[in-house]
Structure formats: C-alpha cells, structure tokens
Design a protein around this motif. Structure first.
Motif, PDB file in Angstrom:
ATOM      1  N   GLU A 181      -0.750   2.524  -0.383  1.00 50.24           N
ATOM      2  CA  GLU A 181      -0.798   3.541  -1.422  1.00 50.24           C
ATOM      3  C   GLU A 181       0.530   4.276  -1.450  1.00 50.24           C
ATOM      4  OE1 GLU A 181      -3.786   6.631  -1.703  1.00 50.24           O
ATOM      5  OE2 GLU A 181      -5.258   5.135  -1.086  1.00 50.24           O
ATOM      6  N   PRO A 182       1.164   4.337  -2.574  1.00 53.01           N
ATOM      7  CA  PRO A 182       2.437   5.067  -2.633  1.00 53.01           C
ATOM      8  C   PRO A 182       2.174   6.568  -2.577  1.00 53.01           C
ATOM      9  CG  PRO A 182       1.896   4.201  -4.802  1.00 53.01           C
ATOM     10  CD  PRO A 182       0.842   3.689  -3.856  1.00 53.01           C
ATOM     11  N   PHE A 183       3.076   7.281  -1.901  1.00 57.20           N
ATOM     12  CA  PHE A 183       2.986   8.728  -1.840  1.00 57.20           C
ATOM     13  C   PHE A 183       3.464   9.311  -3.165  1.00 57.20           C
ATOM     14  CE2 PHE A 183       3.601   9.264   3.014  1.00 57.20           C
ATOM     15  CZ  PHE A 183       2.245   9.382   3.185  1.00 57.20           C
ATOM     16  N   SER A 184       2.787  10.342  -3.582  1.00 55.24           N
ATOM     17  CA  SER A 184       3.325  11.070  -4.722  1.00 55.24           C
ATOM     18  C   SER A 184       4.430  11.973  -4.194  1.00 55.24           C
ATOM     19  CB  SER A 184       2.232  11.886  -5.408  1.00 55.24           C
ATOM     20  OG  SER A 184       1.809  12.936  -4.560  1.00 55.24           O
ATOM     21  N   ARG A 185       5.277  12.419  -5.111  1.00 52.06           N
ATOM     22  CA  ARG A 185       6.420  13.213  -4.686  1.00 52.06           C
ATOM     23  C   ARG A 185       5.965  14.518  -4.020  1.00 52.06           C
ATOM     24  NH1 ARG A 185      11.641  15.005  -8.227  1.00 52.06           N
ATOM     25  NH2 ARG A 185      12.513  16.270  -6.596  1.00 52.06           N
ATOM     26  N   ASP A 186       4.955  15.177  -4.581  1.00 48.86           N
ATOM     27  CA  ASP A 186       4.454  16.432  -4.011  1.00 48.86           C
ATOM     28  C   ASP A 186       3.821  16.193  -2.637  1.00 48.86           C
ATOM     29  OD1 ASP A 186       5.267  17.829  -6.221  1.00 48.86           O
ATOM     30  OD2 ASP A 186       3.330  17.612  -7.247  1.00 48.86           O
ATOM     31  N   ARG A 187       3.060  15.130  -2.530  1.00 49.57           N
ATOM     32  CA  ARG A 187       2.390  14.815  -1.263  1.00 49.57           C
ATOM     33  C   ARG A 187       3.421  14.482  -0.178  1.00 49.57           C
ATOM     34  NH1 ARG A 187      -1.890  10.079  -0.593  1.00 49.57           N
ATOM     35  NH2 ARG A 187      -2.227  10.402   1.607  1.00 49.57           N
ATOM     36  N   GLU A 188       4.455  13.742  -0.566  1.00 48.05           N
ATOM     37  CA  GLU A 188       5.514  13.389   0.371  1.00 48.05           C
ATOM     38  C   GLU A 188       6.265  14.643   0.819  1.00 48.05           C
ATOM     39  OE1 GLU A 188       9.320  10.350   0.656  1.00 48.05           O
ATOM     40  OE2 GLU A 188       8.180  10.475  -1.195  1.00 48.05           O
ATOM     41  N   LEU A 189       6.566  15.535  -0.105  1.00 49.66           N
ATOM     42  CA  LEU A 189       7.259  16.774   0.214  1.00 49.66           C
ATOM     43  C   LEU A 189       6.409  17.633   1.146  1.00 49.66           C
ATOM     44  CD1 LEU A 189       9.699  18.588  -0.279  1.00 49.66           C
ATOM     45  CD2 LEU A 189       8.491  19.528  -2.264  1.00 49.66           C
ATOM     46  N   GLU A 190       5.118  17.713   0.894  1.00 44.46           N
ATOM     47  CA  GLU A 190       4.208  18.482   1.732  1.00 44.46           C
ATOM     48  C   GLU A 190       4.153  17.904   3.153  1.00 44.46           C
ATOM     49  OE1 GLU A 190      -0.556  19.358   1.986  1.00 44.46           O
ATOM     50  OE2 GLU A 190       0.320  19.092  -0.002  1.00 44.46           O
ATOM     51  N   HIS A 191       4.124  16.572   3.216  1.00 40.15           N
ATOM     52  CA  HIS A 191       4.105  15.903   4.525  1.00 40.15           C
ATOM     53  C   HIS A 191       5.346  16.270   5.334  1.00 40.15           C
ATOM     54  CE1 HIS A 191       3.742  12.765   7.556  1.00 40.15           C
ATOM     55  NE2 HIS A 191       4.986  12.404   7.261  1.00 40.15           N
ATOM     56  N   TYR A 192       6.517  16.194   4.725  1.00 38.91           N
ATOM     57  CA  TYR A 192       7.759  16.485   5.443  1.00 38.91           C
ATOM     58  C   TYR A 192       7.882  17.963   5.781  1.00 38.91           C
ATOM     59  CZ  TYR A 192       9.362  11.727   4.816  1.00 38.91           C
ATOM     60  OH  TYR A 192       9.481  10.370   4.883  1.00 38.91           O
ATOM     61  N   GLN A 193       7.373  18.851   4.912  1.00 38.45           N
ATOM     62  CA  GLN A 193       7.392  20.279   5.221  1.00 38.45           C
ATOM     63  C   GLN A 193       6.505  20.579   6.429  1.00 38.45           C
ATOM     64  OE1 GLN A 193       6.210  22.058   1.518  1.00 38.45           O
ATOM     65  NE2 GLN A 193       8.327  22.435   0.867  1.00 38.45           N
TER      66      GLN A 193
END
Length: 178
Positions: free
Chosen positions: A114-126
C-alpha cells in the motif's frame, strides 16, 4: 614466630663462595630464610620423585610413559568425543542446507504494498523524529548522571585519571540500558 625460629639449633656447611652467593640470591626469591629455602627445594624433589641427576628430557623412561599416556588420552578424546560431534554437526548442516535450498525454490507472493499518502508519510516521520528526540534527551540525562559521578584522582607518579563512583550493579544496569 621469630622466637620459635630462634629455638632451633643451627649447623654450618662448607660451600664454595660462588655457590653460596648464588644460593643466597635464590633464597631471597623463594623464602625468608636459607633453611626454609633448602627445605622447600628438598620437598620439591621428594614430592615429585625427582633427583637432581635425573634427565628430564625425552630419554627419561618415566617421562616417556607420561607423554605416551597423555597422547593416549588425547586420542581417546578425539575418537570418543570430537569425531562423533563433528559427524553430528556435519549432518545437521547438510540438513539445514537442504531445507534452505527447498525454501529458496518456493516463491512467495507478498502482494502489492500500500503506498503511503503524503500526509501519512509526513506524520510517520514526525512521530519518529519526536521519539528520537526523546531518546536523545534520555541519553543526555544518563550521560550527565554518569559525568556527575566522575571524580578526578591525581596520580602519584604521572598523569591523573578519572574514577567512576558507581556500584557494580548500577554499572551493569546502565550497560544493559545502553
């Protein structure tokens, strides 16, 4: 102890001057008196069933017997313990390599990720960044605590050094945490 030692009667033995000087030097290394040194030397020879005239080289029959006994023991260990263990390990590794080859031949389908959405990816890294900052803060606190337990000890004959005033259990606990 000195009083008991003084009760003994002494006898003189004539020895060449060079030999006497050599014995005195040897005696200082072995014991606190010449008598005790001489007794220790004689006890050693008697306890080990040796004579100063014995040849401790390969030509000595008793030494040959001892060496042959050690060789026999080592051969026995090799036959009874080492070789069977090696055979068992070889068999185990052969079976493991066969299992690995079978697993390599099978192919697995993991599906499409499943590809990460940009918001989900940003939240993960934060979130990950915050976790790392907290860990860094904890490590800084631990290092500061250790630094507070260090004291400088001036060396008597050279450079000084730092001494860590920490119990062994506390140090082991810190080691496990890090």
């Amino acid at each position: 102890m000195e009083d008991a030692y003084q009760k003994y009667r002494f006898s003189a033995i004539s020895i060449k001057k060079e030999v006497a000087a050599r014995f005195r030097a040897f005696s200082r290394l072995v014991s606190d008196s010449h008598t005790r040194t001489l007794e220790a030397v004689m006890d050693f020879f008697e306890r080990n069933d040796l004579s100063p005239n014995d040849d401790l080289g390969i030509n000595n029959n008793r030494t040959n017997k001892r060496i042959n006994a050690v060789i026999a023991i080592l051969k026995n260990i090799e036959k009874q313990q080492t070789l069977p263990t090696k055979v068992m390990l070889d068999t185990l590794f052969q079976e493991m390599s066969q299992v690995e080859n079978q697993e390599a031949e099978e192919s697995f389908d993991f599906g499409t990720p499943e590809p990460f959405s940009r918001d989900r990816e940003l939240e993960h890294y934060q979130n990950r960044y915050e976790e790392m900052r907290q860990q860094l803060g904890q490590y800084k606190n631990r290092v500061q605590n250790v630094m507070e337990q260090l004291t400088y000890v001036k060396g008597t004959f050279g450079k000084g050094h730092f001494k860590l005033d920490m119990g062994k259990d506390e140090f082991e606990k810190l080691k496990k945490e890090l």
